[in-house]
Design a protein around this motif. Structure first.
Motif, short mmCIF file in Angstrom:
data_model
loop_
_atom_site.label_atom_id
_atom_site.label_comp_id
_atom_site.label_asym_id
_atom_site.label_seq_id
_atom_site.Cartn_x
_atom_site.Cartn_y
_atom_site.Cartn_z
N ILE A 1 -29.51 64.95 33.65
CA ILE A 1 -28.62 66.09 33.39
C ILE A 1 -27.75 65.83 32.17
O ILE A 1 -27.50 66.73 31.35
N THR A 2 -27.30 64.58 32.02
CA THR A 2 -26.50 64.22 30.84
C THR A 2 -27.32 64.39 29.56
O THR A 2 -26.82 64.92 28.55
N PHE A 3 -28.57 63.96 29.60
CA PHE A 3 -29.47 64.12 28.45
C PHE A 3 -29.62 65.60 28.09
O PHE A 3 -29.53 65.99 26.91
N CYS A 4 -29.82 66.44 29.11
CA CYS A 4 -29.96 67.88 28.86
C CYS A 4 -28.64 68.51 28.41
O CYS A 4 -28.64 69.49 27.66
N TRP A 5 -27.54 67.94 28.86
CA TRP A 5 -26.22 68.47 28.48
C TRP A 5 -25.97 68.24 26.99
O TRP A 5 -25.49 69.14 26.29
N TYR B 1 -28.34 67.65 24.73
CA TYR B 1 -29.41 68.28 23.93
C TYR B 1 -30.11 69.34 24.78
O TYR B 1 -31.18 69.08 25.36
N PRO B 2 -29.52 70.55 24.88
CA PRO B 2 -30.10 71.62 25.71
C PRO B 2 -31.56 71.98 25.40
O PRO B 2 -32.30 72.36 26.31
N PRO B 3 -32.03 71.87 24.12
CA PRO B 3 -33.44 72.20 23.86
C PRO B 3 -34.43 71.33 24.63
O PRO B 3 -35.60 71.70 24.75
N VAL B 4 -33.97 70.18 25.13
CA VAL B 4 -34.87 69.29 25.88
C VAL B 4 -35.47 70.04 27.06
O VAL B 4 -36.66 69.88 27.37
N ILE B 5 -34.69 70.89 27.74
CA ILE B 5 -35.21 71.63 28.88
C ILE B 5 -35.60 73.05 28.50
O ILE B 5 -36.59 73.59 29.01
N SER B 6 -34.89 73.68 27.58
CA SER B 6 -35.18 75.08 27.25
C SER B 6 -36.42 75.23 26.38
O SER B 6 -37.16 76.21 26.50
N GLU B 7 -36.66 74.28 25.47
CA GLU B 7 -37.79 74.38 24.54
C GLU B 7 -38.86 73.33 24.79
O GLU B 7 -40.03 73.55 24.45
N TYR B 8 -38.49 72.19 25.34
CA TYR B 8 -39.46 71.11 25.60
C TYR B 8 -39.42 70.74 27.08
O TYR B 8 -39.44 69.57 27.44
N GLY B 9 -39.35 71.78 27.91
CA GLY B 9 -39.17 71.54 29.33
C GLY B 9 -40.37 70.95 30.03
O GLY B 9 -40.22 70.18 30.98
#
Length: 350
Positions: A234-238, A240-248
């Motif tokens: 969750i910290t990683f996604c927080w 860098y949001p594209p990690v889940i939104s674009e490279y989910g």
């Protein structure tokens, strides 16, 4: 036919579902042909059927053993993530927070049940069982979706205005309610598992004994690795949001491989009477990804899109490799030690 082969064939139905999702709805946010939803229901039902039949067939043919338990649970651990992706497509969640919450509910339930079985040496299934009634409910959802379309699950409830806090406005739809309800039931499942573990040690050593209290406290520590791992994700996604939104996709698959590996280690420790495996190598990958992203993006000023894309897929590749090596090594060692085959029945010579 060997029981393990039946288990593996069951997984192929879910993999077939996944291939259809990737062809018609790679971003998990589009309406698909109606037959796809019926196909998903059929595939999931067949997976459940094969998963239920393998144990009966193993006992009937005298093939029950540690490899079968490890094989069955490992396949189930993989299915929790693959099934979450199919469910996310049917609900048109897209890659984002809702899909992560949906996967979290699935893998947390499985990890907790495996942790509970390690300590109690019993697999508790409530009167309302996820592997039975839960899967049948999901099959029903898929069938209803095939009849009426996926938009019946995407009803806008209200708009949440957070502009005063600097976050903008968000539309809250019914998909969020389903996920919240799933997380709510997960809370009760975790509490139930913890209560069963406590009862096991209290019955063994005495309810008021210091030994039982110590063993219960040590047992509860087995849940820490899972939640710490997810906290890092969750910290990683927080950051860098594209990690889940674009490279989910690679992130979701990486989480699935990590939890499958961890569950496999716990089952192996349970079968071989080893200490609980607190340290899992793949669980360190998200913190390595976060540190590496910080260095490459914030210090060396590389393109965030290229860095996050590469790091996400490399992370998935590493977790897949670790899990694959673990599975191959364990199957080889167990089959050689017990003088059996993994996917066929080895008949003794007369």
């Amino acid at each position: 036919m060997a029981p393990n082969l039946i288990t593996l064939l069951g997984l192929f139905f879910v993999v077939a579902n996944l291939f259809v999702v990737f062809y018609y709805d790679p971003y998990l946010n589009s309406t698909q042909p109606s037959w796809c939803y019926f196909f998903y229901a059929f595939g999931l039902f067949m997976y459940q059927t094969f998963d239920g039949c393998d144990g009966c067939h193993a006992r009937r043919t005298g093939q029950s053993g540690p490899l079968g338990e490890l094989f069955d649970h490992s396949i189930d651990a993989i299915n929790t993530t693959l099934g979450s992706i199919v469910f996310g497509s049917v609900m048109k969640m897209g890659y984002g927070g809702l899909l992560m919450l949906s996967q979290f509910a699935s893998v947390c339930n499985f990890y907790t049940s495996t942790w509970e079985e390690y300590h109690t040496h019993k697999l508790f299934l409530s009167k309302f069982s996820g592997p039975v009634e839960g899967i049948l409910m999901i099959c029903t959802v898929y069938i209803i979706t095939g009849i009426f379309g996926p938009d019946i699950w995407d009803v806008e409830l209200f708009t949440l205005n957070l502009t005063s806090l600097g976050y903008g406005t968000y539309e809250v739809n019914s998909s969020l309610i389903y996920v919240v309800l799933g997380l709510g039931s997960l809370y009760f499942n975790i509490i139930s598992a913890m209560r069963n573990v406590a009862k096991h040690y209290e019955a063994k050593d005495g309810e008021e004994s210091k030994r039982s209290k110590h063993e219960i406290g040590e047992a509860y520590k087995g849940l820490y690795p899972f939640f710490i791992y997810y906290g890092v994700v969750i910290t990683f996604c927080w950051f860098y949001p594209p990690v889940i939104s674009e490279y989910g996709l690679p992130l979701i698959l990486s989480i699935g491989c990590t939890i499958a590996f961890s569950v496999g280690r716990i089952i192996l420790a349970h079968l071989t009477l080893q200490e609980f495996p607190f340290v899992q190598a793949p669980m360190f990958i998200p913190i390595a990804q976060l540190i590496l992203s910080k260095i490459l993006i914030d210090i060396y000023k590389y393109s965030p899109a290229k860095v996050l894309n590469a790091i996400s897929w490399v992370g998935f590749g590493v977790t897949l490799g670790i899990h694959g090596i673990f599975v191959a090594e364990i199957i080889t060692e167990i089959t050689q030690y017990l003088d059996i085959y993994a996917l066929s029945i080895k008949h003794k010579r007369a």
